[in-house]
Design an enzyme around this catalytic site. Structure first.
Site, PDB file in Angstrom:
ATOM      1  N   HIS A  71      -2.846  10.298  -1.398  1.00 29.03           N
ATOM      2  CA  HIS A  71      -3.055   8.997  -2.021  1.00 29.03           C
ATOM      3  C   HIS A  71      -3.064   9.095  -3.539  1.00 29.03           C
ATOM      4  O   HIS A  71      -2.639   8.157  -4.230  1.00 29.03           O
ATOM      5  CB  HIS A  71      -4.351   8.359  -1.520  1.00 29.03           C
ATOM      6  CG  HIS A  71      -4.183   7.624  -0.224  1.00 29.03           C
ATOM      7  ND1 HIS A  71      -4.059   8.263   0.977  1.00 29.03           N
ATOM      8  CD2 HIS A  71      -4.084   6.295   0.048  1.00 29.03           C
ATOM      9  CE1 HIS A  71      -3.909   7.368   1.946  1.00 29.03           C
ATOM     10  NE2 HIS A  71      -3.912   6.167   1.399  1.00 29.03           N
ATOM     11  N   GLU A 117       0.834  -1.202   0.000  1.00 27.25           N
ATOM     12  CA  GLU A 117       0.000   0.000   0.000  1.00 27.25           C
ATOM     13  C   GLU A 117       0.866   1.248   0.000  1.00 27.25           C
ATOM     14  O   GLU A 117       1.680   1.454   0.904  1.00 27.25           O
ATOM     15  CB  GLU A 117      -0.926   0.011   1.215  1.00 27.25           C
ATOM     16  CG  GLU A 117      -1.792   1.264   1.280  1.00 27.25           C
ATOM     17  CD  GLU A 117      -2.694   1.310   2.487  1.00 27.25           C
ATOM     18  OE1 GLU A 117      -3.299   2.372   2.735  1.00 27.25           O
ATOM     19  OE2 GLU A 117      -2.778   0.286   3.191  1.00 27.25           O
ATOM     20  N   LYS A 133      -7.817 -15.456  16.243  1.00 27.37           N
ATOM     21  CA  LYS A 133      -8.046 -15.067  14.846  1.00 27.37           C
ATOM     22  C   LYS A 133      -9.502 -14.680  14.564  1.00 27.37           C
ATOM     23  O   LYS A 133      -9.995 -14.859  13.450  1.00 27.37           O
ATOM     24  CB  LYS A 133      -7.613 -16.189  13.885  1.00 27.37           C
ATOM     25  CG  LYS A 133      -6.128 -16.552  13.986  1.00 27.37           C
ATOM     26  CD  LYS A 133      -5.776 -17.680  13.027  1.00 27.37           C
ATOM     27  CE  LYS A 133      -4.289 -17.988  13.049  1.00 27.37           C
ATOM     28  NZ  LYS A 133      -3.865 -18.607  14.318  1.00 27.37           N
ATOM     29  N   ASP A 163       2.190 -14.342  12.695  1.00 28.02           N
ATOM     30  CA  ASP A 163       1.031 -14.941  12.018  1.00 28.02           C
ATOM     31  C   ASP A 163       0.126 -13.815  11.524  1.00 28.02           C
ATOM     32  O   ASP A 163      -0.499 -13.123  12.328  1.00 28.02           O
ATOM     33  CB  ASP A 163       0.272 -15.830  13.004  1.00 28.02           C
ATOM     34  CG  ASP A 163      -0.849 -16.620  12.316  1.00 28.02           C
ATOM     35  OD1 ASP A 163      -1.238 -16.241  11.202  1.00 28.02           O
ATOM     36  OD2 ASP A 163      -1.314 -17.609  12.911  1.00 28.02           O
TER      37      ASP A 163
END
Length: 573
Positions: free
Chosen positions: A559, A253, A385, A461
Site C-alpha cells: 500500500h 483504491e 440495503k 445499485d
C-alpha cells in the site's frame, strides 16, 4: 442585488480563468475577432504580398499595352501566371476575412439554441477555441477537453442566459428544465450555470460534455449537472467453471485491482475455481396491521397454507413475464404482520418486479381481509440495503458458493505464503476476529471492496453492496497440509443485467466484456446468475490475495508503494 453580485463575481472569475488559459504556450483560446496565431500572420502576409504584387504587375503591363496599342486579350505566360495568382490570393483573402464580415448577420438566425459543448460550427456567435502549436496539436485530449470546459460558463447564448436567470430567480423549477427545453444536455448545462450563480461555488473539474443525458432521463438520475469519472481496471483472466473471465473493476483504491489480479493468477495456475448457485430469488416484505394480533395471525396462517399458494402465485405473477412467486414467509410483532415474498426475476435485479407482484397480492387480500391496513409496501423485513440476519440466513438475490484448491508451489511462488499460515490466519482473523466484533455477515477480509468495484463497473445499485457483500471465507489445508482449500459463501448477491444503470454505455460495455450483457433470450435469468458467479469468483481471488499479503507481511509495503501518491491530479489551468 445578491444574485447580481454573485453573477458579477462569477464573471470576474471567468475572465481571470480565461487570462490564465491564454498564458499557456500550447493552447491559445481566442474570440472570433481577436488576434490570430503567428503562423496565420505569416500566411496572411504571404497572400497579401502576392495579391498586391500581381495587381501592381498587371496594372503596369496593361498600361504599357495601352500605350503601345497592343491588344489586351493577348497575354504572355508570365501574365497568365499573374492572373492565376491574383484569383487564388483573392479567394483566400475573401474566405478568411469574409467569414467575420458576414458572421454577425448569419449566426443569430442559425444558432438560437446552440450549446457551448456542441461543434463550433453550430455556435459561431459565441467564443471559439483554436489550438495551435507548430501546426500540430501536441497536448493530450484530456487537457484540451478540460481547458475547453473551463470556458463553458462564458460560452452561453443569450437565450440560455435568460433561462438561467429565470431558474436563479425561481420562476422556472430546476427539475422541469428537461421537459420545458426538450434537450437533456442543454438542461444540464443551464442547471449547472444556475447552481454556480446561486452557490457562488465553481464546478470546474466536474465534466459536463461527452455524456448521453437522454439515457438517464426518468430512470437513473434526476437534475444532472455533470458526471463523475471513476477509473476502470481489469483483473484476470479468472478461470471459473472452465471459462475465462476478464473482470472490470471501477475503483479509486490503489492495490485493489492488482491484488485481485494476483488472486486470479493463483487460481488459474491451480486449475481454476468452481461455483454453485444455491438460490435465486428477490424479496419484498410489506407490513400490514390489524385491530388485534389474533386477526393478524389468521392472515399469517392463510398465507403460509400450501393450499392457498396457487391462487396467491397467480395473482403475483400476472404483472410480469419473468416474476414468479417462490415462497411466502411471515413474522408477527403484536398486531402487525410482516410478509416476506420471494420470487424469481429473470435477468433483472428485480426490485420493481417483485414490488408490482406484492401489490397485486395485497389488492387481492383486501377482499377477504377488508380490515387489513397496509402500512407500507416495504416493512424492512425484506431486507434491502441494510445488513440483516434474514438475508444472511435465508438469502436474497443470488446465493452462491465458490471454491478452489491452490497448490503448494503456487502458494509459495505467486502468493509468497503457505497453506498452514493462511488457514491459521483465516481462523483467527475472518472467523474469530469477526465474531469478537459481533459482525453480521462480515466473516471475510474485504469482500465489499471487490463487490463495490464490480457493481459500479457493471451498473448495479452500489447501495446493495451492503447485503451483497455478506460473505464467509473459509480456508483449510488439504492433501497432507501442502495445498489450500479456499471458499467464499455469499448468500445475497443482488445483481441484474437489464434495467437501471446496466443500460448506460460504459456499464453496458463492461457487461459485454463479461459476456452477460442484456437479457438471455434462450435461458431467461442465466446472464444475471452468471454475473453473480463472476462476482463470487472475483471475491474469492481478492480474499486469497489479501490474506496472503497479510500472512507474508506485505500489506503495508504494497500500500505504501501503490496506494500513496504525491501527484496532484486536479487540473490547474
Amino acid at each position: 442585488m445578491d444574485v447580481q453580485r454573485r453573477s458579477s463575481n462569477t464573471t470576474n472569475v471567468t475572465e481571470k480563468q480565461r487570462e490564465k488559459v491564454t498564458d499557456d504556450d500550447t493552447i491559445v483560446f481566442t474570440k472570433a475577432n481577436d488576434g490570430i496565431p503567428l503562423l496565420m500572420y505569416l500566411t496572411n502576409a504571404v497572400f497579401f504580398t502576392l495579391f498586391f504584387s500581381v495587381v501592381y504587375y498587371l496594372l503596369v503591363r496593361w498600361r504599357e499595352k495601352i500605350r503601345l496599342s497592343d491588344p489586351l486579350h493577348v497575354v504572355s505566360v508570365l501574365e497568365m501566371a499573374a492572373i492565376v495568382s491574383f484569383v487564388a490570393s483573392f479567394i483566400y483573402l475573401l474566405c478568411f476575412f469574409g467569414i467575420d464580415i458576414i458572421q454577425p448577420f448569419v449566426a443569430p438566425q442559425n444558432c438560437k439554441t446552440s450549446v457551448p459543448h456542441e461543434p463550433l460550427h453550430k455556435s459561431m456567435h459565441v467564443e471559439k477555441a483554436v489550438i495551435y502549436k507548430n501546426s500540430e496539436v501536441t497536448d493530450s485530449d484530456k487537457v484540451m477537453k478540460e481547458k475547453t470546459d473551463l470556458l463553458a460558463s462564458s460560452l452561453i447564448t443569450k437565450e440560455d442566459k435568460e433561462v438561467t436567470r429565470l431558474v436563479v430567480e425561481g420562476k422556472i423549477p430546476s427539475y422541469s428544465l428537461e421537459s420545458k427545453l426538450g434537450d437533456s444536455k442543454r438542461a444540464a448545462f443551464i442547471r449547472r450555470n444556475a447552481l454556480e450563480r446561486v452557490s457562488g461555488k465553481s464546478l470546474h473539474g466536474l465534466p459536463l460534455g461527452d455524456f448521453d443525458y437522454d439515457s438517464i432521463l426518468g430512470q437513473c438520475c434526476e437534475m444532472p449537472i455533470g458526471y463523475v469519472q471513476i477509473p476502470v481496471g481489469i483483473a484476470g483472466p479468472l478461470l471459473l467453471d472452465g471459462m475465462e473471465f476478464t473482470i472490470p473493476m471501477a475503483t479509486t483504491e490503489g492495490c485493489l485491482v492488482a491484488s485481485t489480479n494476483r488472486g486470479c493468477k493463483a487460481i488459474y495456475a491451480s486449475g481454476g475455481a468452481t461455483s454453485i448457485l444455491l438460490k435465486d430469488g428477490m424479496t419484498r416484505a410489506p407490513v400490514v396491521r390489524f385491530a388485534t394480533a389474533k386477526r393478524a395471525s389468521e392472515l399469517k396462517f392463510f398465507l403460509e397454507d400450501p393450499l392457498n399458494f396457487y391462487i396467491l402465485s397467480s395473482e403475483f405473477n400476472k404483472s410480469s413475464r419473468f416474476g414468479r412467486l417462490q415462497t411466502i414467509r411471515c413474522a408477527i410483532a403484536g398486531k402487525n404482520l410482516y410478509i416476506r415474498f420471494t420470487c424469481s426475476t429473470g435477468d433483472a435485479m428485480g426490485m420493481n418486479m417483485v414490488s408490482k407482484g406484492v401489490q397485486n397480492v395485497l389488492d387481492y387480500l383486501q377482499t377477504d381481509f377488508p380490515d387489513m391496513d397496509v402500512i407500507g409496501i416495504s416493512g424492512n423485513y425484506c431486507s434491502d440495503k441494510k445488513p440483516a440476519a434474514v438475508n444472511w440466513i435465508e438469502g436474497r438475490g443470488k446465493s452462491v458458493v465458490c471454491e478452489a484448491i491452490i497448490h503448494e508451489e503456487i502458494l509459495k511462488k505467486v502468493l509468497k505464503t503457505t497453506a498452514s499460515s493462511l488457514a491459521e490466519l483465516n481462523m483467527l482473523k475472518t472467523l474469530t476476529g469477526s465474531a469478537m466484533a459481533g459482525a453480521l455477515g462480515g466473516f471475510n477480509a474485504h469482500a465489499s471492496n471487490i463487490v463495490s468495484a464490480v457493481f459500479i463497473a457493471t451498473g448495479q445499485d452500489p447501495a446493495q453492496n451492503i447485503e451483497s457483500s455478506h460473505c464467509i471465507t473459509m480456508m483449510e489445508t488439504v492433501n497432507g497440509g501442502r495445498d489450500l482449500h479456499v471458499s467464499v459463501t455469499m448468500p445475497s448477491i443482488e445483481v441484474g443485467t437489464v434495467g437501471g444503470g446496466t443500460q448506460l454505455a460504459s456499464q453496458s460495455a463492461c457487461l459485454n466484456l463479461l459476456g452477460v450483457k442484456g437479457a438471455n433470450k434462450d435461458s431467461p435469468g442465466s446472464n444475471a446468475r452468471q454475473l453473480a458467479k463472476v462476482v463470487a469468483g472475483a471475491v474469492l481471488a481478492g480474499e486469497l490475495s489479501l490474506m496472503s499479503a497479510i500472512s507474508a507481511g506485505q500489506l503495508v509495503k504494497s500500500h505504501m508503494k501503490y496506494n500513496r501518491s504525491n501527484k496532484d491530479a486536479t487540473f490547474k489551468p
